[in-house]
Design an enzyme around this catalytic site. Structure first.
Site, mmCIF file in Angstrom:
data_model
loop_
_atom_site.group_PDB
_atom_site.id
_atom_site.type_symbol
_atom_site.label_atom_id
_atom_site.label_comp_id
_atom_site.label_asym_id
_atom_site.label_seq_id
_atom_site.Cartn_x
_atom_site.Cartn_y
_atom_site.Cartn_z
ATOM 1 N N ASP A 111 -35.284 26.541 5.105
ATOM 2 C CA ASP A 111 -34.728 25.350 4.475
ATOM 3 C C ASP A 111 -34.378 25.731 3.024
ATOM 4 O O ASP A 111 -34.835 26.764 2.524
ATOM 5 C CB ASP A 111 -35.790 24.235 4.519
ATOM 6 C CG ASP A 111 -35.372 23.010 3.741
ATOM 7 O OD1 ASP A 111 -34.241 22.552 3.941
ATOM 8 O OD2 ASP A 111 -36.179 22.515 2.933
ATOM 9 N N LEU A 112 -33.567 24.926 2.375
ATOM 10 C CA LEU A 112 -33.134 25.248 0.999
ATOM 11 C C LEU A 112 -33.912 24.461 -0.065
ATOM 12 O O LEU A 112 -34.731 25.038 -0.797
ATOM 13 C CB LEU A 112 -31.631 24.957 0.859
ATOM 14 C CG LEU A 112 -31.024 25.141 -0.529
ATOM 15 C CD1 LEU A 112 -31.031 26.608 -0.935
ATOM 16 C CD2 LEU A 112 -29.603 24.588 -0.572
ATOM 17 N N ASP A 113 -33.657 23.142 -0.111
ATOM 18 C CA ASP A 113 -34.254 22.314 -1.171
ATOM 19 C C ASP A 113 -35.775 22.260 -1.018
ATOM 20 O O ASP A 113 -36.281 21.806 -0.001
ATOM 21 C CB ASP A 113 -33.688 20.877 -1.098
ATOM 22 C CG ASP A 113 -32.186 20.830 -1.355
ATOM 23 O OD1 ASP A 113 -31.731 21.463 -2.321
ATOM 24 O OD2 ASP A 113 -31.473 20.152 -0.589
ATOM 25 N N THR A 167 -34.983 22.070 -6.258
ATOM 26 C CA THR A 167 -33.983 21.007 -6.334
ATOM 27 C C THR A 167 -34.514 19.639 -5.880
ATOM 28 O O THR A 167 -33.840 18.633 -6.080
ATOM 29 C CB THR A 167 -32.758 21.355 -5.451
ATOM 30 O OG1 THR A 167 -33.232 22.059 -4.317
ATOM 31 C CG2 THR A 167 -31.747 22.185 -6.188
ATOM 32 N N LYS A 205 -37.535 13.756 1.565
ATOM 33 C CA LYS A 205 -37.285 15.201 1.646
ATOM 34 C C LYS A 205 -36.729 15.559 3.023
ATOM 35 O O LYS A 205 -37.259 15.115 4.047
ATOM 36 C CB LYS A 205 -38.578 15.990 1.400
ATOM 37 C CG LYS A 205 -38.964 16.049 -0.061
ATOM 38 C CD LYS A 205 -40.233 16.866 -0.258
ATOM 39 C CE LYS A 205 -40.645 16.852 -1.721
ATOM 40 N NZ LYS A 205 -41.985 17.431 -1.917
ATOM 41 N N VAL A 258 -34.133 14.588 4.421
ATOM 42 C CA VAL A 258 -33.350 13.500 5.029
ATOM 43 C C VAL A 258 -31.925 13.524 4.469
ATOM 44 O O VAL A 258 -31.726 13.704 3.268
ATOM 45 C CB VAL A 258 -34.050 12.144 4.743
ATOM 46 C CG1 VAL A 258 -33.225 10.980 5.254
ATOM 47 C CG2 VAL A 258 -35.442 12.136 5.365
ATOM 48 N N SER A 274 -30.223 23.913 6.399
ATOM 49 C CA SER A 274 -30.393 22.892 5.356
ATOM 50 C C SER A 274 -29.724 21.569 5.718
ATOM 51 O O SER A 274 -28.704 21.549 6.394
ATOM 52 C CB SER A 274 -29.788 23.411 4.048
ATOM 53 O OG SER A 274 -29.704 22.385 3.091
ATOM 54 N N ALA A 275 -30.303 20.481 5.220
ATOM 55 C CA ALA A 275 -29.729 19.144 5.437
ATOM 56 C C ALA A 275 -28.715 18.776 4.359
ATOM 57 O O ALA A 275 -28.151 17.687 4.377
ATOM 58 C CB ALA A 275 -30.852 18.108 5.446
ATOM 59 N N LYS A 278 -31.850 16.469 10.432
ATOM 60 C CA LYS A 278 -33.299 16.504 10.692
ATOM 61 C C LYS A 278 -33.818 15.070 10.661
ATOM 62 O O LYS A 278 -33.302 14.272 9.899
ATOM 63 C CB LYS A 278 -34.003 17.333 9.597
ATOM 64 C CG LYS A 278 -33.486 18.767 9.495
ATOM 65 C CD LYS A 278 -34.017 19.440 8.226
ATOM 66 C CE LYS A 278 -33.359 20.788 7.997
ATOM 67 N NZ LYS A 278 -33.760 21.440 6.732
ATOM 68 N N GLU A 304 -40.258 25.290 6.004
ATOM 69 C CA GLU A 304 -39.839 23.919 5.663
ATOM 70 C C GLU A 304 -40.820 23.252 4.706
ATOM 71 O O GLU A 304 -42.023 23.467 4.814
ATOM 72 C CB GLU A 304 -39.812 23.058 6.940
ATOM 73 C CG GLU A 304 -38.451 22.759 7.479
ATOM 74 C CD GLU A 304 -37.594 21.874 6.605
ATOM 75 O OE1 GLU A 304 -38.110 21.248 5.663
ATOM 76 O OE2 GLU A 304 -36.385 21.790 6.882
ATOM 77 N N ASP A 305 -40.292 22.409 3.812
ATOM 78 C CA ASP A 305 -41.176 21.655 2.915
ATOM 79 C C ASP A 305 -41.203 20.167 3.258
ATOM 80 O O ASP A 305 -41.877 19.405 2.577
ATOM 81 C CB ASP A 305 -40.724 21.799 1.451
ATOM 82 C CG ASP A 305 -39.443 21.028 1.173
ATOM 83 O OD1 ASP A 305 -38.528 21.088 2.027
ATOM 84 O OD2 ASP A 305 -39.358 20.362 0.133
HETATM 85 C C1 BG6 Z 1 -32.106 17.925 1.817
HETATM 86 C C2 BG6 Z 1 -32.951 17.328 0.723
HETATM 87 O O1 BG6 Z 1 -32.237 19.317 1.792
HETATM 88 O O2 BG6 Z 1 -30.735 17.580 1.654
HETATM 89 C C3 BG6 Z 1 -32.729 15.822 0.641
HETATM 90 O O3 BG6 Z 1 -34.314 17.596 0.981
HETATM 91 C C4 BG6 Z 1 -31.243 15.533 0.481
HETATM 92 O O4 BG6 Z 1 -33.452 15.309 -0.439
HETATM 93 C C5 BG6 Z 1 -30.467 16.177 1.641
HETATM 94 O O5 BG6 Z 1 -30.994 14.142 0.477
HETATM 95 C C6 BG6 Z 1 -28.959 15.955 1.520
HETATM 96 O O6 BG6 Z 1 -28.512 16.643 0.391
HETATM 97 P P1 BG6 Z 1 -27.046 16.520 -0.226
HETATM 98 O O7 BG6 Z 1 -27.000 17.674 -1.219
HETATM 99 O O8 BG6 Z 1 -26.079 16.681 0.899
HETATM 100 O O9 BG6 Z 1 -26.940 15.195 -0.862
HETATM 101 MG MG MG Z 2 -36.479 20.849 1.875
#
Ligand code: BG6
Ligand code: MG
Length: 212
Positions: free
Chosen positions: A8-10, A16, A44, A46, A113-114, A144, A168-169
């Site tokens: 996962d990224l964030d 972030t 997180k 979402v 990543s989401a 996710k 994943e976090d």
């Molecule tokens: C996830 C984050 O990786 O990406 C969420 O944990 C975030 O907090 C989601 O809402 C969507 O991110 P973005 O950058 O498309 O707004």
């Molecule tokens: Mg994350």
């Protein structure tokens, strides 16, 4: 046998999660709602759209379709103000070492990543070319906790689901890994991620002997 790693990224690679939180908090204030840390855990992993729906629910507020789209953009603009200032210093502890060891061992890596901003964030921290496959919210229909992100990442690595482990976090991300029948490693606070198969406090803590 485990052959590949999906990250996962964030909150796993980059610092972030706090930026998303601050941008949502600013938007929630417009609805008269004060976003709290507990909401942050639930948000997180979402998607942007589902996050706004969650906040509107908490604030007991409804928006027209047009206003919903406008507020998604406003949140993203605030978030991107933070991203603009990012560099390698926003990598979480041990991430550089983790990527160095994975490369040395020749382990295929995928991003799962989401975020729709994943490529931009990766380029800011200098890791865009570190992956063999990148799956973000632009490439999937179901975010996710649906397993689509991770299943697609495994497919792009030419691997079966059970050949990949996921870092994943988020609660929704661990659920996605479970549903995909992948071994999951929770990154961060174990009490928030009780469903994970294993825990590390950061990627730098991961012992690659476990992989072998
Ligand atoms: C996830 C984050 O990786 O990406 C969420 O944990 C975030 O907090 C989601 O809402 C969507 O991110 P973005 O950058 O498309 O707004
Ligand atoms: Mg994350």
């Amino acid at each position: 046998m485990i052959r590949g790693i999906i990250l996962d990224l964030d909150g796993v690679i980059c610092d972030t999660a706090g930026f998303h939180y601050l941008a949502w908090k600013r938007l929630a204030a417009d609805y008269g709602y004060t976003l709290i840390e507990g909401d942050n855990e639930a948000l997180k992993g979402v998607s942007r759209t589902d996050s706004l729906k969650f906040i509107l629910g908490k604030a007991n507020t409804q928006l027209s379709e047009d206003d919903f789209k406008i507020d998604l953009q406003r949140k993203n603009e605030w978030y991107l103000e933070y991203v603009k200032q990012m560099d390698e210093t926003h990598l979480l502890p041990g991430v550089t070492k983790f990527f160095r060891i994975a490369k040395y061992k020749g382990i295929p890596l995928a991003l799962g990543s989401a975020s729709r901003n994943a490529a931009l964030v990766l380029s800011k921290v200098g890791l865009l070319s570190a992956f063999d496959a990148i799956v973000d919210a632009n490439q999937v229909v179901n975010g996710k906790p649906h397993p689509e992100t991770f299943l697609k990442a495994a497919e792009m690595l030419n691997m079966a689901a059970h050949e990949c482990i996921v870092f994943e976090d988020s609660i929704s991300g661990i659920q996605a890994a479970k549903t995909a029948e992948m071994f999951s490693i929770g990154v961060g606070n174990p009490s928030e991620l009780e469903w994970a198969d294993e825990f590390v406090s950061s990627l730098g803590e991961y012992d690659f002997h476990h992989f072998e």
